[in-house]
Write a protein that holds these residues in place. Structure first.
Motif, PDB file in Angstrom:
ATOM      1  N   HIS A 316       0.822  -1.212   0.000  1.00 36.26           N
ATOM      2  CA  HIS A 316       0.000   0.000   0.000  1.00 36.26           C
ATOM      3  C   HIS A 316       0.856   1.262   0.000  1.00 36.26           C
ATOM      4  CE1 HIS A 316       0.491   0.035   4.484  1.00 36.26           C
ATOM      5  NE2 HIS A 316       0.255   1.323   4.368  1.00 36.26           N
ATOM      6  N   TYR A 317       2.102   1.175   0.478  1.00 34.36           N
ATOM      7  CA  TYR A 317       2.962   2.359   0.460  1.00 34.36           C
ATOM      8  C   TYR A 317       3.225   2.818  -0.972  1.00 34.36           C
ATOM      9  CZ  TYR A 317       3.940   0.890   5.273  1.00 34.36           C
ATOM     10  OH  TYR A 317       3.825   0.520   6.581  1.00 34.36           O
ATOM     11  N   GLY A 318       3.528   1.872  -1.849  1.00 36.27           N
ATOM     12  CA  GLY A 318       3.765   2.218  -3.246  1.00 36.27           C
ATOM     13  C   GLY A 318       2.536   2.802  -3.912  1.00 36.27           C
ATOM     14  N   ALA A 319       1.369   2.387  -3.423  1.00 39.27           N
ATOM     15  CA  ALA A 319       0.111   2.866  -4.008  1.00 39.27           C
ATOM     16  C   ALA A 319      -0.183   4.317  -3.648  1.00 39.27           C
ATOM     17  CB  ALA A 319      -1.043   1.967  -3.573  1.00 39.27           C
ATOM     18  N   THR A 320       0.789   4.989  -3.030  1.00 34.31           N
ATOM     19  CA  THR A 320       0.671   6.432  -2.823  1.00 34.31           C
ATOM     20  C   THR A 320       0.501   7.150  -4.159  1.00 34.31           C
ATOM     21  OG1 THR A 320       1.686   8.300  -1.658  1.00 34.31           O
ATOM     22  CG2 THR A 320       3.140   6.955  -2.975  1.00 34.31           C
ATOM     23  N   ALA A 321       0.823   6.432  -5.248  1.00 34.72           N
ATOM     24  CA  ALA A 321       0.605   6.961  -6.598  1.00 34.72           C
ATOM     25  C   ALA A 321      -0.836   7.394  -6.818  1.00 34.72           C
ATOM     26  CB  ALA A 321       0.986   5.901  -7.630  1.00 34.72           C
ATOM     27  N   ALA A 322      -1.757   6.888  -6.003  1.00 40.35           N
ATOM     28  CA  ALA A 322      -3.165   7.274  -6.123  1.00 40.35           C
ATOM     29  C   ALA A 322      -3.342   8.785  -6.008  1.00 40.35           C
ATOM     30  CB  ALA A 322      -3.997   6.562  -5.055  1.00 40.35           C
ATOM     31  N   GLY A 323      -2.518   9.422  -5.183  1.00 37.76           N
ATOM     32  CA  GLY A 323      -2.602  10.875  -5.046  1.00 37.76           C
ATOM     33  C   GLY A 323      -2.253  11.583  -6.340  1.00 37.76           C
ATOM     34  N   GLY A 324      -1.276  11.038  -7.062  1.00 39.75           N
ATOM     35  CA  GLY A 324      -0.931  11.596  -8.365  1.00 39.75           C
ATOM     36  C   GLY A 324      -2.063  11.432  -9.359  1.00 39.75           C
ATOM     37  N   GLN A 325      -2.725  10.275  -9.313  1.00 39.99           N
ATOM     38  CA  GLN A 325      -3.855  10.046 -10.220  1.00 39.99           C
ATOM     39  C   GLN A 325      -4.962  11.082 -10.005  1.00 39.99           C
ATOM     40  OE1 GLN A 325      -4.648   5.917  -9.027  1.00 39.99           O
ATOM     41  NE2 GLN A 325      -4.258   5.298 -11.138  1.00 39.99           N
ATOM     42  N   ILE A 326      -5.261  11.358  -8.732  1.00 36.82           N
ATOM     43  CA  ILE A 326      -6.311  12.336  -8.427  1.00 36.82           C
ATOM     44  C   ILE A 326      -5.916  13.715  -8.946  1.00 36.82           C
ATOM     45  CG2 ILE A 326      -7.618  13.477  -6.603  1.00 36.82           C
ATOM     46  CD1 ILE A 326      -8.319  10.545  -6.868  1.00 36.82           C
ATOM     47  N   MET A 327      -4.665  14.111  -8.712  1.00 37.19           N
ATOM     48  CA  MET A 327      -4.213  15.430  -9.151  1.00 37.19           C
ATOM     49  C   MET A 327      -4.218  15.540 -10.675  1.00 37.19           C
ATOM     50  SD  MET A 327      -3.598  18.199  -7.600  1.00 37.19           S
ATOM     51  CE  MET A 327      -3.012  17.858  -5.943  1.00 37.19           C
ATOM     52  N   HIS A 328      -3.840  14.467 -11.353  1.00 36.34           N
ATOM     53  CA  HIS A 328      -3.880  14.419 -12.818  1.00 36.34           C
ATOM     54  C   HIS A 328      -5.295  14.728 -13.317  1.00 36.34           C
ATOM     55  CE1 HIS A 328      -3.107  11.728 -16.645  1.00 36.34           C
ATOM     56  NE2 HIS A 328      -3.723  12.856 -16.937  1.00 36.34           N
ATOM     57  N   GLN A 329      -6.275  14.029 -12.764  1.00 37.68           N
ATOM     58  CA  GLN A 329      -7.663  14.234 -13.182  1.00 37.68           C
ATOM     59  C   GLN A 329      -8.150  15.642 -12.842  1.00 37.68           C
ATOM     60  OE1 GLN A 329     -10.132  10.665 -11.899  1.00 37.68           O
ATOM     61  NE2 GLN A 329      -8.082   9.963 -11.356  1.00 37.68           N
ATOM     62  N   ALA A 330      -7.721  16.159 -11.691  1.00 33.65           N
ATOM     63  CA  ALA A 330      -8.156  17.496 -11.271  1.00 33.65           C
ATOM     64  C   ALA A 330      -7.656  18.566 -12.235  1.00 33.65           C
ATOM     65  CB  ALA A 330      -7.671  17.783  -9.852  1.00 33.65           C
ATOM     66  N   VAL A 331      -6.403  18.436 -12.673  1.00 29.53           N
ATOM     67  CA  VAL A 331      -5.848  19.408 -13.622  1.00 29.53           C
ATOM     68  C   VAL A 331      -6.611  19.352 -14.939  1.00 29.53           C
ATOM     69  CG1 VAL A 331      -3.828  19.996 -15.014  1.00 29.53           C
ATOM     70  CG2 VAL A 331      -3.548  19.454 -12.593  1.00 29.53           C
ATOM     71  N   GLU A 332      -6.873  18.149 -15.421  1.00 29.50           N
ATOM     72  CA  GLU A 332      -7.562  18.035 -16.708  1.00 29.50           C
ATOM     73  C   GLU A 332      -9.013  18.501 -16.615  1.00 29.50           C
ATOM     74  OE1 GLU A 332      -6.891  14.198 -18.516  1.00 29.50           O
ATOM     75  OE2 GLU A 332      -4.888  14.860 -19.163  1.00 29.50           O
ATOM     76  N   LYS A 333      -9.656  18.265 -15.481  1.00 24.03           N
ATOM     77  CA  LYS A 333     -11.029  18.749 -15.302  1.00 24.03           C
ATOM     78  C   LYS A 333     -11.054  20.274 -15.174  1.00 24.03           C
ATOM     79  CE  LYS A 333     -12.844  14.576 -12.996  1.00 24.03           C
ATOM     80  NZ  LYS A 333     -14.115  14.320 -13.695  1.00 24.03           N
ATOM     81  N   ALA A 334     -10.043  20.837 -14.506  1.00 24.89           N
ATOM     82  CA  ALA A 334      -9.967  22.292 -14.338  1.00 24.89           C
ATOM     83  C   ALA A 334      -9.525  22.972 -15.627  1.00 24.89           C
ATOM     84  CB  ALA A 334      -9.006  22.644 -13.206  1.00 24.89           C
ATOM     85  N   GLY A 335      -8.734  22.266 -16.433  1.00 23.06           N
ATOM     86  CA  GLY A 335      -8.243  22.822 -17.688  1.00 23.06           C
ATOM     87  C   GLY A 335      -7.156  23.854 -17.509  1.00 23.06           C
ATOM     88  N   THR A 336      -6.552  23.871 -16.323  1.00 26.10           N
ATOM     89  CA  THR A 336      -5.578  24.911 -16.009  1.00 26.10           C
ATOM     90  C   THR A 336      -4.659  24.439 -14.890  1.00 26.10           C
ATOM     91  OG1 THR A 336      -5.344  27.215 -15.273  1.00 26.10           O
ATOM     92  CG2 THR A 336      -7.141  25.944 -14.311  1.00 26.10           C
ATOM     93  N   LEU A 337      -3.565  25.182 -14.690  1.00 20.54           N
ATOM     94  CA  LEU A 337      -2.680  24.929 -13.557  1.00 20.54           C
ATOM     95  C   LEU A 337      -2.902  25.951 -12.438  1.00 20.54           C
ATOM     96  CD1 LEU A 337       0.625  24.023 -15.444  1.00 20.54           C
ATOM     97  CD2 LEU A 337      -0.883  22.473 -14.188  1.00 20.54           C
ATOM     98  N   GLU A 338      -3.957  26.746 -12.553  1.00 18.68           N
ATOM     99  CA  GLU A 338      -4.279  27.713 -11.503  1.00 18.68           C
ATOM    100  C   GLU A 338      -4.765  26.968 -10.260  1.00 18.68           C
ATOM    101  OE1 GLU A 338      -6.842  30.906 -12.717  1.00 18.68           O
ATOM    102  OE2 GLU A 338      -5.997  30.925 -14.754  1.00 18.68           O
ATOM    103  N   ARG A 339      -4.116  27.218  -9.137  1.00 16.96           N
ATOM    104  CA  ARG A 339      -4.368  26.434  -7.926  1.00 16.96           C
ATOM    105  C   ARG A 339      -5.798  26.563  -7.421  1.00 16.96           C
ATOM    106  NH1 ARG A 339       0.953  28.600  -4.742  1.00 16.96           N
ATOM    107  NH2 ARG A 339       2.518  27.964  -6.291  1.00 16.96           N
TER     108      ARG A 339
END
Length: 408
Positions: A316-339
């Motif tokens: 499960h430690y390696g599966a910390t990659a899940a946080g990256g997956q969420i951020m990836h989707q958030a950027v694409e849904k937002a369409g921007t890098l604006e925080r």
């Protein structure tokens, strides 16, 4: 008069044209997304640090092989470049590193460190600089009761991590269920939160619970084991980290103390546990935060890539990659890098990841940004394999009870 107006119009048009080309130039010039994080490569949590690093590395490789993350504002995909520092397992060092990542390195986004003790001060840094962060293995309740709206908790709050084994025991129609259960924790934030949460829940369910804290790095559990034997404790649930739990388990056998049920948030889920104890570990249970066989988002690809990088299956430690997956989707849904826009998307939209088929952050019960669909499963060692036994929707086999203690 006409000449004056025409001149002003031309001047304004010229300024707008310059601004346009500057913006276009900036968009064309940006060819990567800079993402920072810290990992505990040295110090007390170093046994976890490399797995955290490997997990994020695999995630970024998966993203980059597909061309990167699409940013609508820029009209193109950007590759991910990770910036990582060793926080030396020290909370104050981690806080300084995240401030450095944001102010000096000018990262676009950040990823989660490991552990609540590390994550607590980092949450203050992210709130200060308005940087959204999706915490994966950072879950102690006080972090998400501060009202900080830039920190998001992907897994259950820590106080609920030891509820699942209780639900498993309660719903399994056992002939002789355990009556007395002890919660053991090291004296640090996560362990105390999980153990006290389990204690309260066990009492509500009619069990006779006990609670013990030990020093981090405890070298002798003999007095505690002697106490458990004298009390007739027949179930153990621990928030100990790997080294402490392995020593506890070893000394239990030496002192011939064989409880009916053992659950460990950490330790039993590692291959090292079976390699060290073999058949003696048959029937031991682990926190089911993740499993390589779960049919979750991109999990099959993640497992294969992780094996190539590290030579072993991800825990499960390696599966910390899940946080990256969420951020990836958030950027694409937002369409921007604006925080601010990314934060708003994290608060409003639904996601998926290695850990859960559904992720939706909500504010409820005094908590800020908890994942409504988070759960903690239960894994168990059966015939030398660690398999999922709870919840029923993911279960691969029936719960084996009591522990057989084959090596006694």
């Amino acid at each position: 008069m006409k000449r004056c107006i025409s001149g002003n119009v031309l001047s304004c048009f010229g300024v707008l044209l310059v601004c346009f080309f500057l913006c276009v130039g900036e968009g064309l010039a940006k060819d990567e997304i800079l993402i920072g994080y810290s990992a505990s490569l040295t110090g007390g949590y170093s046994h976890v640090g490399k797995m955290i690093k490997d997990g994020y590395t695999v995630w970024s490789d998966m993203v980059n092989q597909k061309g990167g993350i699409f940013v609508k504002d820029l009209g193109k995909k950007l590759r991910v470049r990770l910036v990582m520092y060793d926080d030396k397992s020290d909370p104050s060092t981690a806080a300084k590193l995240y401030e450095k990542l944001i102010t000096d390195d000018k990262v676009d986004l950040v990823l989660s460190p490991w552990g609540s003790s590390i994550g607590f001060p980092v949450s203050g840094i992210c709130q200060k600089y308005k940087m959204p962060i999706v915490y994966v293995w950072v879950s102690s309740d006080p972090i998400f009761k501060q009202g900080y709206d830039y920190a998001f908790c992907l897994i259950q709050p820590a106080s609920q991590h030891e509820w699942s084994p209780l639900d498993l025991l309660r719903t399994s129609n056992l002939k002789e269920p355990p009556r007395k259960i002890i919660y053991i924790s090291t004296k640090e934030l996560y362990g105390i939160t999980t153990a006290k949460g389990g204690f309260v829940r066990a009492k509500e369910l009619g069990l006779e619970p006990y609670y013990e804290e030990v020093e981090k790095g405890c070298k002798d559990f003999t007095p505690l084991i002697t106490k458990m034997k004298s009390l007739g404790v027949d179930a153990i649930s621990t928030g100990l980290y790997e080294a402490e739990f392995f020593l506890l388990f070893k000394q239990m056998q030496e002192l011939r103390y064989f409880p009916k049920f053992i659950f460990a948030s950490h330790g039993t889920d590692l291959p090292d546990f079976w390699e060290m104890f073999g058949q003696a570990g048959e029937g031991a249970c682990a926190g089911g935060y993740y499993h390589t066989k779960w049919k979750t988002f991109e999990n099959d690809e993640f497992v294969e890539r992780y094996k190539k990088i590290s030579g072993t299956f991800p825990t499960h430690y390696g599966a910390t990659a899940a946080g990256g997956q969420i951020m990836h989707q958030a950027v694409e849904k937002a369409g921007t890098l604006e925080r601010e826009k990314i934060k708003r998307v994290l608060q409003e939209e639904e996601f998926k990841c290695l850990l859960y088929p559904r992720v939706k952050f909500v504010n409820e019960g005094g908590y800020t940004n908890l994942n409504r669909f988070a759960f903690t499963g239960v894994l168990q060692w059966q015939n030398g394999k660690l398999i999922t036994i709870y919840p029923s929707s993911l279960a691969e086999a029936q719960f084996v009870y009591p522990m057989p203690w084959k090596s006694r």
